[in-house]
Design an enzyme around this catalytic site. Structure first.
Site, short mmCIF file in Angstrom:
data_model
loop_
_atom_site.label_atom_id
_atom_site.label_comp_id
_atom_site.label_asym_id
_atom_site.label_seq_id
_atom_site.Cartn_x
_atom_site.Cartn_y
_atom_site.Cartn_z
N SER A 27 0.80 -1.23 0.00
CA SER A 27 0.00 0.00 0.00
C SER A 27 0.82 1.27 0.00
O SER A 27 0.31 2.34 -0.34
CB SER A 27 -0.93 0.00 1.20
OG SER A 27 -0.18 -0.03 2.40
N HIS A 71 -5.42 -4.00 -0.50
CA HIS A 71 -5.38 -2.96 -1.54
C HIS A 71 -5.54 -3.51 -2.95
O HIS A 71 -5.50 -2.76 -3.92
CB HIS A 71 -4.08 -2.16 -1.43
CG HIS A 71 -4.08 -1.26 -0.23
ND1 HIS A 71 -4.57 0.02 -0.26
CD2 HIS A 71 -3.69 -1.48 1.04
CE1 HIS A 71 -4.47 0.55 0.94
NE2 HIS A 71 -3.94 -0.33 1.75
N LYS A 86 -11.82 -0.93 2.19
CA LYS A 86 -11.09 -0.08 1.25
C LYS A 86 -11.93 0.05 -0.03
O LYS A 86 -12.91 0.76 -0.01
CB LYS A 86 -9.68 -0.62 1.07
CG LYS A 86 -8.91 -0.29 2.36
CD LYS A 86 -7.55 -0.83 2.51
CE LYS A 86 -7.02 -0.33 3.86
NZ LYS A 86 -6.03 -1.22 4.45
#
Ligand SMILES: *Cc1c(COP(=O)(O)O)cnc(C)c1O
Length: 396
Positions: free
Chosen positions: A185, A213, A243
């Site tokens: 990330s 991610h 996310k």
């Protein structure tokens, strides 16, 4: 207050502040969208993990409200007593479908999922080979397991092979796991899963990929494992629902026997209350959207490529990102923080990331473009980057 605690806190806080390592938190006054309001000021937001814009999606808000009306605001208990609502079970089926596995288990967050799942499978007779840049929650999960932790050089497949050979041939350990982020990330680079799988087969390593991610971003939205077509090969596909999925929660997807085991042995599943009905309903809706259409995914990549090309052209060091995550590597921590502060004054919210989140001397401002940004917003952000970059001598 205890004198010794007071002294400890004051000394350590002062040290952090002097080193420019104390993180000030700016509360956001409204939704965390492509623009945000902080201190009454409207800013272009390049700091959220809300990759697809789903955190503020209108359809998902409706689903959350409907679930609240039907089930209430809380799950009422831990999953193993009677906090498992029918929608929790449906969500887990949806996650398994999304990840292409037999089954899945969901947790309250990605962080506690790593704490839960690693320590449920690994113990002090075992060893974990761990990429040196793995996320904090992986590191904590590994520590909690009591297994021997063997750091592997970042994405270095020769180092992995050598250490896997040594660990398995030593006869010192029961099981050996290799654990890695799918997408890192802070840099935006992608794990070399095909080679990892090859090495894992050679040494019978358990493979664990944290795709916090990657989900929603890689593999047409289905994640890094799917991107490489390795759903049948990776033992534990971990991810977050917080996310790209836009809500909150974590999960592990894998074979049925793995999930059965995690349901009886992972402590946050047994001892911490399940996520709320609103969270579950919104998450299910978000996963469905990602599976039904690649429109948001495609827009995310288009915006990511656009911002990257723009920053690179201006002369910024954007590292080796292979995803929409776009770092501007500045180096010195204080300069990175000053850069971020000036960007904010000019109208861009891009947070400085410094040690201990990234190695010392690699302070950066990290940009997270999303599907919800417009070209105009990105152009405006680029103009501000140019101005501040020249002002601080980062750009020539
Ligand atoms: C953010 C993140 C987590 C934690 O996920 P949450 O759902 O926010 O708790 C775990 N692993 C990685 C790699 C992450 O980036």
């Amino acid at each position: 207050m205890s004198k010794i605690l007071d002294k400890f806190l004051n000394e350590n806080l002062e040290e952090l502040r002097n080193a420019g390592l104390y993180n000030e938190i700016d509360p956001v006054e409204g939704p965390n969208g492509p623009t945000i309001k902080i201190g009454g000021k409207e800013l272009i937001n390049l700091s959220s993990n809300n990759y697809l814009g789903l955190a503020t999606d209108e359809d998902l808000k409706v689903l959350a409200k409907e679930a609240t009306d039907k089930y209430g605001v809380g799950a009422g208990a831990v999953r193993t007593i009677n906090g498992t609502l029918d929608i929790h079970v449906e969500l887990e089926k949806k996650i398994a479908e999304f990840k292409g596995t037999e089954a899945a288990i969901s947790y309250q967050s990605g962080f506690n999922c790593n704490m839960a799942a690693i320590s449920a499978v690994m113990n002090k007779q075992d060893a974990i080979l761990s990429d040196e840049l793995n996320h904090a929650s992986i590191i904590d999960g590994c520590r909690l397991s009591g297994a021997k932790i063997i750091r592997v050089k970042h994405q270095d497949m020769d180092d992995l092979r050598a250490k896997a050979k040594e660990a398995t041939e030593s006869g010192e350990y029961g099981k050996v796991m290799y654990i890695t982020d799918g997408v890192f990330s802070m840099d935006g680079n992608v794990a070399n899963l095909p080679e990892i799988v090859e090495i894992a087969k050679e040494f019978d390593l358990i493979t664990y990929v944290d795709d916090a991610h990657g989900s929603g971003v890689m593999g047409k939205g289905k994640g890094t494992v799917k991107h490489f077509g390795l759903e049948k090969e990776i033992d534990m596909q971990m991810g977050t629902l917080s996310k790209a999925v836009g809500v909150v929660g974590g999960y592990v997807a894998g074979k049925q026997n793995l999930i059965d085991w995690l349901k009886v042995r992972s402590r946050p599943f047994l001892f911490s209350t399940a996520v709320t009905p609103a969270d579950v309903a919104a998450t299910q809706g978000a996963l469905q959207k990602i599976m039904d259409s690649t429109e948001l995914h495609d827009k995310l990549w288009e915006n990511g490529d656009y911002l990257k090309a723009g920053l690179k052209k201006l002369g910024f060091d954007i590292g080796q990102s292979e995803t929409p995550i776009t770092p501007c590597i500045i180096g010195e921590e204080k300069l990175a923080q000053k850069f971020s502060k000036r960007l904010m004054e000019e109208g861009v919210y891009a947070k400085a990331i410094v040690f201990p989140t990234v190695p010392r001397g690699t302070g950066r401002v990290r940009n997270m473009p999303t599907a919800a940004h417009t070209k105009e917003m990105l152009d405006e952000a680029l103009a501000i980057y140019e101005k501040v970059g020249k002002e601080l001598g980062i750009l020539k």
